[in-house]
Motif scaffolding. Structure first.
Motif, PDB file in Angstrom:
ATOM      1  N   LEU A  88       0.938  -1.243  -0.014  1.00  0.00           N
ATOM      2  CA  LEU A  88      -0.105   0.082  -0.155  1.00  0.00           C
ATOM      3  C   LEU A  88       0.627   1.288   0.017  1.00  0.00           C
ATOM      4  CD1 LEU A  88      -2.682  -1.207   2.522  1.00  0.00           C
ATOM      5  CD2 LEU A  88      -3.215  -0.631   0.100  1.00  0.00           C
ATOM      6  N   ALA A  89       2.003   1.169   0.747  1.00  0.00           N
ATOM      7  CA  ALA A  89       2.959   2.487   0.759  1.00  0.00           C
ATOM      8  C   ALA A  89       3.312   2.780  -0.814  1.00  0.00           C
ATOM      9  CB  ALA A  89       4.024   2.103   1.619  1.00  0.00           C
ATOM     10  N   ILE A  90       3.818   1.657  -1.557  1.00  0.00           N
ATOM     11  CA  ILE A  90       4.468   1.876  -2.837  1.00  0.00           C
ATOM     12  C   ILE A  90       3.183   2.491  -3.604  1.00  0.00           C
ATOM     13  CG2 ILE A  90       5.283   0.625  -4.776  1.00  0.00           C
ATOM     14  CD1 ILE A  90       6.833  -1.353  -2.754  1.00  0.00           C
ATOM     15  N   MET A  91       2.116   1.701  -3.249  1.00  0.00           N
ATOM     16  CA  MET A  91       0.878   2.362  -4.189  1.00  0.00           C
ATOM     17  C   MET A  91       0.702   3.814  -3.946  1.00  0.00           C
ATOM     18  SD  MET A  91      -1.923  -0.939  -3.879  1.00  0.00           S
ATOM     19  CE  MET A  91      -3.307  -0.281  -4.769  1.00  0.00           C
ATOM     20  N   ARG A  92       0.794   4.321  -2.965  1.00  0.00           N
ATOM     21  CA  ARG A  92       0.517   5.622  -2.497  1.00  0.00           C
ATOM     22  C   ARG A  92       1.599   6.514  -3.150  1.00  0.00           C
ATOM     23  NH1 ARG A  92      -1.747   8.813  -0.894  1.00  0.00           N
ATOM     24  NH2 ARG A  92      -1.493   9.495   1.167  1.00  0.00           N
ATOM     25  N   LEU A  93       2.678   5.933  -3.209  1.00  0.00           N
ATOM     26  CA  LEU A  93       3.781   6.804  -4.039  1.00  0.00           C
ATOM     27  C   LEU A  93       3.896   6.649  -5.369  1.00  0.00           C
ATOM     28  CD1 LEU A  93       6.604   5.939  -1.476  1.00  0.00           C
ATOM     29  CD2 LEU A  93       5.441   7.908  -1.596  1.00  0.00           C
ATOM     30  N   ASN A 100      -2.893   5.101  -6.709  1.00  0.00           N
ATOM     31  CA  ASN A 100      -2.876   5.976  -5.711  1.00  0.00           C
ATOM     32  C   ASN A 100      -4.122   6.386  -4.823  1.00  0.00           C
ATOM     33  OD1 ASN A 100      -2.842   8.804  -4.069  1.00  0.00           O
ATOM     34  ND2 ASN A 100      -0.527   8.809  -4.821  1.00  0.00           N
ATOM     35  N   SER A 101      -5.303   6.225  -5.814  1.00  0.00           N
ATOM     36  CA  SER A 101      -6.556   6.621  -5.149  1.00  0.00           C
ATOM     37  C   SER A 101      -7.148   5.268  -4.454  1.00  0.00           C
ATOM     38  CB  SER A 101      -7.607   6.942  -6.371  1.00  0.00           C
ATOM     39  OG  SER A 101      -7.114   8.149  -6.988  1.00  0.00           O
ATOM     40  N   ILE A 102      -6.754   4.260  -4.881  1.00  0.00           N
ATOM     41  CA  ILE A 102      -7.274   2.978  -4.408  1.00  0.00           C
ATOM     42  C   ILE A 102      -6.723   2.800  -2.753  1.00  0.00           C
ATOM     43  CG2 ILE A 102      -7.390   0.587  -4.491  1.00  0.00           C
ATOM     44  CD1 ILE A 102      -7.671   0.686  -7.747  1.00  0.00           C
ATOM     45  N   ALA A 103      -5.286   2.791  -2.852  1.00  0.00           N
ATOM     46  CA  ALA A 103      -4.689   2.894  -1.505  1.00  0.00           C
ATOM     47  C   ALA A 103      -5.005   3.916  -0.682  1.00  0.00           C
ATOM     48  CB  ALA A 103      -3.311   3.031  -2.011  1.00  0.00           C
ATOM     49  N   VAL A 105      -7.953   5.145  -0.516  1.00  0.00           N
ATOM     50  CA  VAL A 105      -9.454   4.782   0.033  1.00  0.00           C
ATOM     51  C   VAL A 105      -9.339   3.814   0.884  1.00  0.00           C
ATOM     52  CG1 VAL A 105     -11.790   3.692  -0.635  1.00  0.00           C
ATOM     53  CG2 VAL A 105     -10.622   5.566  -1.903  1.00  0.00           C
ATOM     54  N   TYR A 106      -8.538   2.758   0.862  1.00  0.00           N
ATOM     55  CA  TYR A 106      -8.320   1.579   1.466  1.00  0.00           C
ATOM     56  C   TYR A 106      -7.978   2.373   3.294  1.00  0.00           C
ATOM     57  CZ  TYR A 106      -6.220  -2.482   3.629  1.00  0.00           C
ATOM     58  OH  TYR A 106      -6.131  -3.591   4.554  1.00  0.00           O
ATOM     59  N   LEU A 107      -6.839   3.062   3.130  1.00  0.00           N
ATOM     60  CA  LEU A 107      -6.371   3.811   4.297  1.00  0.00           C
ATOM     61  C   LEU A 107      -7.523   4.452   5.046  1.00  0.00           C
ATOM     62  CD1 LEU A 107      -2.757   5.202   3.364  1.00  0.00           C
ATOM     63  CD2 LEU A 107      -3.563   2.798   4.417  1.00  0.00           C
ATOM     64  N   TRP A 108      -8.184   5.201   4.245  1.00  0.00           N
ATOM     65  CA  TRP A 108      -9.500   6.094   4.759  1.00  0.00           C
ATOM     66  C   TRP A 108     -10.264   5.265   5.610  1.00  0.00           C
ATOM     67  CZ3 TRP A 108     -14.456   6.453   2.342  1.00  0.00           C
ATOM     68  CH2 TRP A 108     -15.255   7.518   2.760  1.00  0.00           C
ATOM     69  N   VAL A 109     -10.706   4.037   4.861  1.00  0.00           N
ATOM     70  CA  VAL A 109     -11.861   3.089   5.408  1.00  0.00           C
ATOM     71  C   VAL A 109     -11.118   2.630   6.673  1.00  0.00           C
ATOM     72  CG1 VAL A 109     -13.018   1.109   5.070  1.00  0.00           C
ATOM     73  CG2 VAL A 109     -12.997   2.736   3.262  1.00  0.00           C
ATOM     74  N   PHE A 110      -9.966   1.998   6.538  1.00  0.00           N
ATOM     75  CA  PHE A 110      -9.615   1.008   7.616  1.00  0.00           C
ATOM     76  C   PHE A 110      -8.997   1.871   8.869  1.00  0.00           C
ATOM     77  CE2 PHE A 110      -9.789  -2.062   4.737  1.00  0.00           C
ATOM     78  CZ  PHE A 110     -10.310  -3.197   5.438  1.00  0.00           C
ATOM     79  N   ARG A 111      -8.462   3.020   8.550  1.00  0.00           N
ATOM     80  CA  ARG A 111      -8.028   4.118   9.568  1.00  0.00           C
ATOM     81  C   ARG A 111      -9.274   4.854  10.322  1.00  0.00           C
ATOM     82  NH1 ARG A 111      -3.312   7.716   7.299  1.00  0.00           N
ATOM     83  NH2 ARG A 111      -3.321   8.324   9.726  1.00  0.00           N
ATOM     84  N   GLY A 112     -10.380   5.032   9.478  1.00  0.00           N
ATOM     85  CA  GLY A 112     -11.438   5.781  10.020  1.00  0.00           C
ATOM     86  C   GLY A 112     -12.616   4.862  10.825  1.00  0.00           C
ATOM     87  N   THR A 113     -12.572   3.785  10.866  1.00  0.00           N
ATOM     88  CA  THR A 113     -13.341   2.776  11.571  1.00  0.00           C
ATOM     89  C   THR A 113     -12.784   2.495  12.853  1.00  0.00           C
ATOM     90  OG1 THR A 113     -13.234   1.177  10.006  1.00  0.00           O
ATOM     91  CG2 THR A 113     -14.985   2.553   9.726  1.00  0.00           C
ATOM     92  N   PRO A 114     -13.445   2.155  14.006  1.00  0.00           N
ATOM     93  CA  PRO A 114     -12.763   1.376  14.906  1.00  0.00           C
ATOM     94  C   PRO A 114     -12.573   0.037  14.719  1.00  0.00           C
ATOM     95  CG  PRO A 114     -14.747   2.579  15.764  1.00  0.00           C
ATOM     96  CD  PRO A 114     -14.841   2.714  14.213  1.00  0.00           C
TER      97      PRO A 114
END
Length: 335
Positions: A88-93, A100-103, A105-114
């Motif tokens: 995911l880090a390589i995808m973000r870069l 980049n957008s897929i990575a 969104v993944y971070l947004w979902v899993f970091r944004g929910t308990p």
């Protein structure tokens, strides 16, 4: 101020150094020690802690097996999380906006929910998807497995923990990769290295000193987060197992102490491993050895004493040479 004599000759007056006193610091330390001693003495005599029960269940077979299961959950989840986090880090870069957008969104979902909510969701995955089908879309599946059979509670616990942790590991790895100067990659490319060789031999070794400290904290946090897999529900890990025993014996506080001791034991081992990893990858960075400091200071003084200093009014510069090595030939004079 006193005068001292050496071989009958008077020397310059000496300075008597007096240690700076810190009465309030010492008083505060004594008060803290008294508070700790009072707490330990009170805990030793308080019947609610029931220390004999703690000793009885500390090495109980059910507790030791649950501790091993907790360790398995931590190791398996972190391995998957690290692999997925690096990806995911390589995808973000990546310069590709879709990747980049897929990575992101993944971070947004899993970091944004308990994480507890995510684990509850994974516990209900068998209700949402009754079977796992393998085949072409909109055709008869080639192979089909019932979800409840293919994915046990143990596997679901690992998947839920790993997917959540991967989001945090991705940001840690991305920060470590960005900490390396871009000139390093350019130099490696100029030397003819491929992208993979550049990452393995140049970028990753330098970024590890930034990645290791927060990654070690995440491993320790994962060890404690395993206590939440009861949401799936998975009941064979350390905390849930000790809670089940307490529900039968009515020794809630002693069983909590037993679980805490095992958590502290594993955490202490992880902290020692993190310390040596940090020391290994921080070699040559911010060296604090006193002998190195002395050598560096000598070198800097020597460098400062070398050069051409203009002399006012003479019209000619004065050349100052560096200090000569005392081991050098004494026949060599100054220029």
């Amino acid at each position: 101020m006193t005068n001292t004599a050496v071989n009958g000759e008077k020397t310059e007056p000496g300075i008597k150094a007096i240690r700076l006193r810190h009465p309030w610091r010492n008083t505060f330390a004594v008060v803290l020690l008294l508070i700790v001693a009072l707490f330990v003495a009170d805990a030793a005599m308080r019947p609610a802690y029931d220390w004999p029960a703690v000793g009885k269940y500390l090495f109980d077979q059910r507790i030791s097996q649950a501790a091993f299961v907790t360790l398995q959950l931590t190791v398996y989840s972190m391995i998957i999380a690290i692999i997925l986090g690096v990806t995911l880090a390589i995808m973000r870069l990546s310069p590709n906006p879709v990747v980049n957008s897929i990575a992101w969104v993944y971070l947004w979902v899993f970091r944004g929910t308990p994480v507890y909510v995510q684990l509850v969701f994974w516990g209900l995955i068998g209700t949402i998807y009754q079977s796992i089908d393998i085949g072409l879309p909109f055709t008869e599946p080639w192979v089909s497995f019932p979800t409840r059979v293919a994915l046990s509670a143990f596997v679901l616990a690992i998947v839920g923990l790993a997917l959540n942790e991967a989001a945090y590991m991705a940001e840690i790895v991305r920060a470590g990769l960005l900490s390396v100067d871009s000139g390093q990659e350019e130099a490696a490319t100029a030397l003819g290295m491929s992208w993979f060789q550049t990452m393995v031999r140049v970028i990753v070794p330098q970024s590890m000193r930034v990645i290791i400290p927060p990654a070690g904290n995440e491993v320790i946090s994962m060890l404690k987060t395993t206590s939440l897999v009861t949401a799936i529900p998975f009941t064979l890990e350390l905390y849930t197992r000790s809670r089940d025993i307490a529900a039968v014996t009515f020794d809630t506080v002693p069983m909590l102490i037993v679980a805490s001791i095992w958590y502290l034991f594993f955490t202490s081992i992880l902290m020692v491993g993190q310390y040596f990893l940090e020391k290994r990858f921080a070699r040559g960075i911010g060296d604090r050895r006193p002998d190195k400091k002395a050598d560096d200071a000598t070198a800097s003084v020597a460098g400062a004493m070398t050069g051409v200093i203009p002399v006012v009014g003479s019209g000619q510069p004065t050349v100052v040479l560096p200090p000569t090595d005392p081991r050098a030939d004494s026949s060599k004079g100054e220029r």
